[in-house]
Write a protein that holds these residues in place. Structure first.
Motif, short mmCIF file in Angstrom:
data_model
loop_
_atom_site.label_atom_id
_atom_site.label_comp_id
_atom_site.label_asym_id
_atom_site.label_seq_id
_atom_site.Cartn_x
_atom_site.Cartn_y
_atom_site.Cartn_z
N VAL A 118 -0.30 -5.17 35.74
CA VAL A 118 -0.19 -5.16 37.19
C VAL A 118 -1.26 -6.11 37.73
O VAL A 118 -2.42 -5.74 37.86
N SER A 119 -0.83 -7.31 38.05
CA SER A 119 -1.77 -8.31 38.54
C SER A 119 -1.75 -8.36 40.06
O SER A 119 -0.86 -7.80 40.71
N TYR A 120 -2.72 -9.05 40.61
CA TYR A 120 -2.79 -9.23 42.06
C TYR A 120 -1.54 -9.94 42.57
O TYR A 120 -0.98 -9.58 43.60
N LEU B 225 1.59 5.44 36.99
CA LEU B 225 0.65 4.39 37.36
C LEU B 225 -0.63 4.46 36.54
O LEU B 225 -1.16 3.43 36.12
N VAL B 226 -1.14 5.66 36.31
CA VAL B 226 -2.35 5.81 35.50
C VAL B 226 -2.10 5.33 34.07
O VAL B 226 -2.90 4.57 33.51
N LEU C 162 0.19 3.23 33.05
CA LEU C 162 0.41 1.79 33.08
C LEU C 162 -0.92 1.04 33.14
O LEU C 162 -1.11 0.05 32.45
N MET C 163 -1.83 1.52 33.96
CA MET C 163 -3.13 0.86 34.09
C MET C 163 -3.98 1.03 32.83
O MET C 163 -4.72 0.13 32.46
N LEU C 164 -3.88 2.19 32.17
CA LEU C 164 -4.68 2.43 30.98
C LEU C 164 -4.13 1.70 29.76
O LEU C 164 -4.90 1.16 28.96
N GLN D 189 -1.84 -0.93 29.67
CA GLN D 189 -1.73 -2.37 29.82
C GLN D 189 -2.44 -2.79 31.10
O GLN D 189 -1.80 -2.95 32.15
N PRO D 190 -3.74 -2.98 31.04
CA PRO D 190 -4.50 -3.30 32.25
C PRO D 190 -4.05 -4.59 32.94
O PRO D 190 -4.14 -4.71 34.15
#
Length: 108
Positions: free
Chosen positions: A38-40, A27-28, A30-32, A34-35
């Motif tokens: 993971v959209s709302y 998860l970290v 993925l967020m770093l 490709q910000p």
């Protein structure tokens, strides 16, 4: 030989520790990397589906159980000898937080 309840405690602890160890770095990263990946909307769609609710509730429960068990063992290592009280408080907090997570998931 007396029966022990240790498998009941250690099973979710091991599962939660393993799940957290594998899931958190992914998860970290993925967020770093490709910000916008993971959209709302995608997270809401996951939490709105019944299978997503089961997965999210399981991840919350297993991660919290693993953390509670680690804190219980740390309290014992630090000299706190009221193990039954510490265990009851930590595991009750885990169940309460999991219940709150399930309540909020069901409201989606």
């Amino acid at each position: 030989m007396a029966r022990s309840n240790k498998p009941i405690v250690w099973g979710p602890f091991a599962a939660g520790g393993t799940l957290t160890a594998f899931l958190t770095p992914v998860l970290v990263l993925l967020m770093l990397l490709q910000p916008g990946a993971v959209s709302y909307e995608s997270m809401h769609a996951l939490a709105a589906h019944w299978a997503g609710k089961i997965v999210l509730a399981s991840v919350v429960f297993l991660s919290l159980w693993s953390a509670a068990h680690r804190m219980r063992i740390a309290a014992c290592d630090l000299g706190l000898r009221a193990d039954a009280l510490v265990a009851a408080l930590l595991y009750a907090a885990t169940l309460a937080c999991t219940g709150a997570a399930i309540y909020h998931l069901l409201r989606i």
